[in-house]
Scaffold this active site. Sequence first.
Site, PDB file in Angstrom:
ATOM      1  N   LYS A  22       0.835  -1.213   0.000  1.00 29.80           N
ATOM      2  CA  LYS A  22       0.000   0.000   0.000  1.00 29.80           C
ATOM      3  C   LYS A  22       0.866   1.258   0.000  1.00 29.80           C
ATOM      4  CE  LYS A  22      -2.135   1.977   4.040  1.00 29.80           C
ATOM      5  NZ  LYS A  22      -1.266   3.071   4.236  1.00 29.80           N
ATOM      6  N   ASN A  23       1.852   1.289   0.878  1.00 30.91           N
ATOM      7  CA  ASN A  23       2.629   2.523   1.026  1.00 30.91           C
ATOM      8  C   ASN A  23       3.622   2.746  -0.114  1.00 30.91           C
ATOM      9  OD1 ASN A  23       1.178   3.010   3.286  1.00 30.91           O
ATOM     10  ND2 ASN A  23       2.839   2.587   4.744  1.00 30.91           N
ATOM     11  N   ARG A  93      -5.066  10.421   3.688  1.00 35.14           N
ATOM     12  CA  ARG A  93      -4.082  11.503   3.776  1.00 35.14           C
ATOM     13  C   ARG A  93      -3.088  11.473   2.615  1.00 35.14           C
ATOM     14  NH1 ARG A  93      -3.054  13.870   8.168  1.00 35.14           N
ATOM     15  NH2 ARG A  93      -0.884  13.989   7.484  1.00 35.14           N
ATOM     16  N   CYS A 117      -5.548  12.916  12.552  1.00 24.87           N
ATOM     17  CA  CYS A 117      -6.313  11.672  12.427  1.00 24.87           C
ATOM     18  C   CYS A 117      -6.131  10.851  13.687  1.00 24.87           C
ATOM     19  CB  CYS A 117      -5.922  10.902  11.179  1.00 24.87           C
ATOM     20  SG  CYS A 117      -4.392  10.027  11.344  1.00 24.87           S
ATOM     21  N   ARG A 122      -0.098  14.752  12.584  1.00 24.44           N
ATOM     22  CA  ARG A 122       0.408  14.538  11.228  1.00 24.44           C
ATOM     23  C   ARG A 122       0.468  15.806  10.357  1.00 24.44           C
ATOM     24  NH1 ARG A 122      -1.776   8.828   9.037  1.00 24.44           N
ATOM     25  NH2 ARG A 122       0.203   8.928   7.959  1.00 24.44           N
ATOM     26  N   PRO A 123       1.306  16.759  10.735  1.00 19.71           N
ATOM     27  CA  PRO A 123       1.440  17.968   9.917  1.00 19.71           C
ATOM     28  C   PRO A 123       2.145  17.670   8.584  1.00 19.71           C
ATOM     29  CG  PRO A 123       3.093  17.939  11.648  1.00 19.71           C
ATOM     30  CD  PRO A 123       2.208  16.744  11.893  1.00 19.71           C
ATOM     31  N   ILE A 124       2.097  18.638   7.649  1.00 19.83           N
ATOM     32  CA  ILE A 124       2.825  18.474   6.375  1.00 19.83           C
ATOM     33  C   ILE A 124       3.839  19.617   6.166  1.00 19.83           C
ATOM     34  CG2 ILE A 124       1.090  17.048   5.193  1.00 19.83           C
ATOM     35  CD1 ILE A 124       0.288  19.648   3.624  1.00 19.83           C
ATOM     36  N   ASP A 125       4.260  20.210   7.288  1.00 18.91           N
ATOM     37  CA  ASP A 125       5.179  21.346   7.193  1.00 18.91           C
ATOM     38  C   ASP A 125       6.477  21.010   6.450  1.00 18.91           C
ATOM     39  OD1 ASP A 125       5.391  19.786   9.714  1.00 18.91           O
ATOM     40  OD2 ASP A 125       7.222  20.957   9.954  1.00 18.91           O
ATOM     41  N   GLN A 126       6.953  19.780   6.582  1.00 17.38           N
ATOM     42  CA  GLN A 126       8.224  19.435   5.921  1.00 17.38           C
ATOM     43  C   GLN A 126       8.057  19.311   4.398  1.00 17.38           C
ATOM     44  OE1 GLN A 126      11.222  19.428   7.675  1.00 17.38           O
ATOM     45  NE2 GLN A 126       9.758  20.307   9.115  1.00 17.38           N
ATOM     46  N   ASP A 306       3.809   0.958  12.071  1.00 22.73           N
ATOM     47  CA  ASP A 306       2.665   0.263  11.469  1.00 22.73           C
ATOM     48  C   ASP A 306       2.560  -1.199  11.923  1.00 22.73           C
ATOM     49  OD1 ASP A 306       2.207   2.636  10.202  1.00 22.73           O
ATOM     50  OD2 ASP A 306       2.757   1.960   8.192  1.00 22.73           O
ATOM     51  N   VAL A 328       6.892   7.601  16.949  1.00 17.72           N
ATOM     52  CA  VAL A 328       6.609   8.197  15.637  1.00 17.72           C
ATOM     53  C   VAL A 328       5.320   9.019  15.669  1.00 17.72           C
ATOM     54  CG1 VAL A 328       6.235   7.743  13.181  1.00 17.72           C
ATOM     55  CG2 VAL A 328       7.885   6.356  14.472  1.00 17.72           C
ATOM     56  N   ARG A 398      -8.699  -0.258   4.147  1.00 20.40           N
ATOM     57  CA  ARG A 398      -7.729   0.658   3.548  1.00 20.40           C
ATOM     58  C   ARG A 398      -6.407  -0.059   3.285  1.00 20.40           C
ATOM     59  NH1 ARG A 398      -5.815   5.046   6.908  1.00 20.40           N
ATOM     60  NH2 ARG A 398      -4.524   5.175   5.063  1.00 20.40           N
TER      61      ARG A 398
HETATM   62  C1  LIG Z   1       1.025   6.260   2.857  1.00 24.45           C
HETATM   63  C2  LIG Z   1       2.196   6.034   3.735  1.00 24.45           C
HETATM   64  O1  LIG Z   1       3.297   5.777   3.284  1.00 24.45           O
HETATM   65  N1  LIG Z   1       1.968   6.065   5.053  1.00 24.45           N
HETATM   66  C3  LIG Z   1       3.038   5.802   5.972  1.00 24.45           C
HETATM   67  C4  LIG Z   1       3.864   7.050   6.145  1.00 24.45           C
HETATM   68  O2  LIG Z   1       2.988   8.079   6.603  1.00 24.45           O
HETATM   69  P1  LIG Z   1       3.485   9.596   6.557  1.00 24.45           P
HETATM   70  O3  LIG Z   1       4.321   9.806   5.347  1.00 24.45           O
HETATM   71  O4  LIG Z   1       2.302  10.444   6.755  1.00 24.45           O
HETATM   72  O5  LIG Z   1       4.396   9.647   7.847  1.00 24.45           O
HETATM   73  P2  LIG Z   1       5.670  10.529   8.109  1.00 24.45           P
HETATM   74  O6  LIG Z   1       6.895   9.702   7.921  1.00 24.45           O
HETATM   75  O7  LIG Z   1       5.558  11.773   7.316  1.00 24.45           O
HETATM   76  O8  LIG Z   1       5.511  10.890   9.646  1.00 24.45           O
HETATM   77  C5  LIG Z   1       6.521  10.593  10.581  1.00 24.45           C
HETATM   78  C6  LIG Z   1       6.539  11.642  11.669  1.00 24.45           C
HETATM   79  O9  LIG Z   1       6.921  12.896  11.105  1.00 24.45           O
HETATM   80  C7  LIG Z   1       6.006  13.902  11.456  1.00 24.45           C
HETATM   81  N2  LIG Z   1       5.926  14.870  10.334  1.00 24.45           N
HETATM   82  C8  LIG Z   1       5.686  14.408   9.074  1.00 24.45           C
HETATM   83  C9  LIG Z   1       5.613  15.274   8.016  1.00 24.45           C
HETATM   84  C10 LIG Z   1       5.801  16.655   8.255  1.00 24.45           C
HETATM   85  O10 LIG Z   1       5.746  17.481   7.352  1.00 24.45           O
HETATM   86  N3  LIG Z   1       6.021  17.078   9.527  1.00 24.45           N
HETATM   87  C11 LIG Z   1       6.100  16.209  10.579  1.00 24.45           C
HETATM   88  O11 LIG Z   1       6.307  16.624  11.727  1.00 24.45           O
HETATM   89  C12 LIG Z   1       4.689  13.144  11.669  1.00 24.45           C
HETATM   90  O12 LIG Z   1       3.796  13.885  12.488  1.00 24.45           O
HETATM   91  C13 LIG Z   1       5.183  11.876  12.332  1.00 24.45           C
HETATM   92  O13 LIG Z   1       5.394  12.104  13.697  1.00 24.45           O
HETATM   93  O14 LIG Z   1       4.883   6.802   7.103  1.00 24.45           O
HETATM   94  C14 LIG Z   1       4.393   6.475   8.411  1.00 24.45           C
HETATM   95  C15 LIG Z   1       5.581   6.329   9.335  1.00 24.45           C
HETATM   96  O15 LIG Z   1       6.355   5.237   8.989  1.00 24.45           O
HETATM   97  C16 LIG Z   1       3.542   5.225   8.342  1.00 24.45           C
HETATM   98  O16 LIG Z   1       2.953   4.997   9.598  1.00 24.45           O
HETATM   99  C17 LIG Z   1       2.459   5.346   7.299  1.00 24.45           C
HETATM  100  O17 LIG Z   1       1.852   4.084   7.089  1.00 24.45           O
HETATM  101  C1  LIG Z   2      -0.898   4.825   9.129  1.00 23.64           C
HETATM  102  C2  LIG Z   2      -0.967   4.122   8.013  1.00 23.64           C
HETATM  103  O1  LIG Z   2      -1.295   4.608   6.776  1.00 23.64           O
HETATM  104  P1  LIG Z   2      -1.635   6.085   6.299  1.00 23.64           P
HETATM  105  O2  LIG Z   2      -0.377   6.887   6.360  1.00 23.64           O
HETATM  106  O3  LIG Z   2      -2.044   5.865   4.881  1.00 23.64           O
HETATM  107  O4  LIG Z   2      -2.708   6.596   7.201  1.00 23.64           O
HETATM  108  C3  LIG Z   2      -0.679   2.661   7.986  1.00 23.64           C
HETATM  109  O5  LIG Z   2      -0.534   2.108   6.884  1.00 23.64           O
HETATM  110  O6  LIG Z   2      -0.625   2.036   9.057  1.00 23.64           O
END
Ligand SMILES: CC(=O)N[C@H]1[C@@H](OP(=O)(O)OP(=O)(O)OC[C@H]2O[C@@H](n3ccc(=O)[nH]c3=O)[C@H](O)[C@@H]2O)O[C@H](CO)[C@@H](O)[C@@H]1O
Ligand SMILES: C=C(OP(=O)(O)O)C(=O)O
Length: 436
Positions: A22-23, A93, A117, A122-126, A306, A328, A398
Amino acid sequence: MEKIIVRGGRQLNGTVKAEGAKNAVLPVIAASIIASEGKSVLHEVPALADVYTINEVIRHMNADVNMVGNTVTVDASSELETEAPIEYVRKMRASVLVLGPLLARYGHAKVAMPGGCAIGSRPIDQHLKGFEAMGAEVTVGNGYVEAEVKGRLKGAKIYFDVPSVGATENVMMAAALAEGRTILENCAKEPEIVDLANYLNKMGANIVGAGTETIRIEGVEKLVGTTHTIIPDRIEAGTFMVAAAITGGNVLVQGAMHEHLRPLVSKMEEMGVIIQEEENGLRVIGPDILQATDIKTMPHPGFPTDMQSQMMALMLNAAGTSVITETVFENRFMHVEEFRRMNANLKIEGRSVIVEGPSSLQGAEVAATDLRAGAALILAGLVADGYTRVTELKHLDRGYVDFAEKLATLGADIERVREEEVYSEDHEPSESVSTL
Ligand SMILES: CC(=O)N[C@H]1[C@@H](OP(=O)(O)OP(=O)(O)OC[C@H]2O[C@@H](n3ccc(=O)[nH]c3=O)[C@H](O)[C@@H]2O)O[C@H](CO)[C@@H](O)[C@@H]1O
Ligand SMILES: C=C(OP(=O)(O)O)C(=O)O
């Protein structure tokens, strides 16, 4: 509403095959819209709700998407819309992964802000910091994030404050079409990022270092569709590994790759599980008595968040005290309350959970709080006394294809039913229950 009903006590034996990841597939399908020429043909695509959602997202943008069996074909060569509305982002997301490809190809992208969620904020600032460093102007307002650049994005040196999987992927996709060289530092190193880089390189990109903390990208002027096979899902594979171990069974998980699963393999071995590498997967043999252990979730190659809830189910069946520390996501313990409904002895202390085992688990009606929690509750149900009913299956769907059916093939007493069906007095599903 549907439920999965599982009766504990059966040992699992046989062979099960992991689907495509999936990822990995979600960013790959998002990346497919970067190609201004040609079609992409993607193999081993799992038939998951999230895959249907990302297909809808890019279809909404005017890409031609077809899924036949486990093959998805994407033709994004016509002019695309550059917006992803809230109805898709709310469902999933990972829809934000279209930001990088759209911005790189069209100089504009607008996507609904994902918000928090069930597992954390889960911010997207980066992601946004990366786009800004490449010259984009980013604005956030009215529930949307909009990024715009005049002309092409410019290569840049970007240091991520946290190793984010999504930010690494989004910025890597954008940089693939930027002018000049981009160097990404403190990148996430997950195998799915390597799979995405391999796909982009086959499309004509020039990316080296994916899977390490520094990724170098020489931007190219265009990318074209290509053929790609998605890597196996290490989390689905890991979930079946736990299913074998928790029931004291013997299961070959085809597609489980040792190099992707090292932290899980080593922790399960510490618990007394036998894991053997075979030609096309990992064989998992559960012991009579599982031993307690500790885990701390970390970015890859640390223990994957996960797999945290599935490991909790395994630890509940181990002799002694285990400790799980989640580093995480700040809120990924929602399943603890559900496990408690099954008589689990769990105590939350800050970012850790103390697991006292072995718990004598009892069947109960429990709700999947996220997709992995759903799988974990079913794993617990495999060894609980009596019937466990798991609701909120939209989360499970999902990330898992035919989860109940695959467990049933391995010998589990499990079925998926519609809620309105009746049960006989001793709570056994009656013969009239419809299985999906
Ligand atoms: C679709 C997908 O691939 N989902 C995976 C992806 O989610 P996703 O890509 O959303 O997870 P991230 O690796 O970005 O998040 C890791 C950490 O970084 C923080 N963060 C992230 C982005 C940002 O801009 N700022 C920030 O602070 C998040 O809040 C979290 O604490 O990796 C996660 C961590 O292995 C997995 O649980 C999810 O299954
Ligand atoms: C948290 C997960 O996925 P997503 O980032 O798509 O919510 C996951 O696969 O466990």
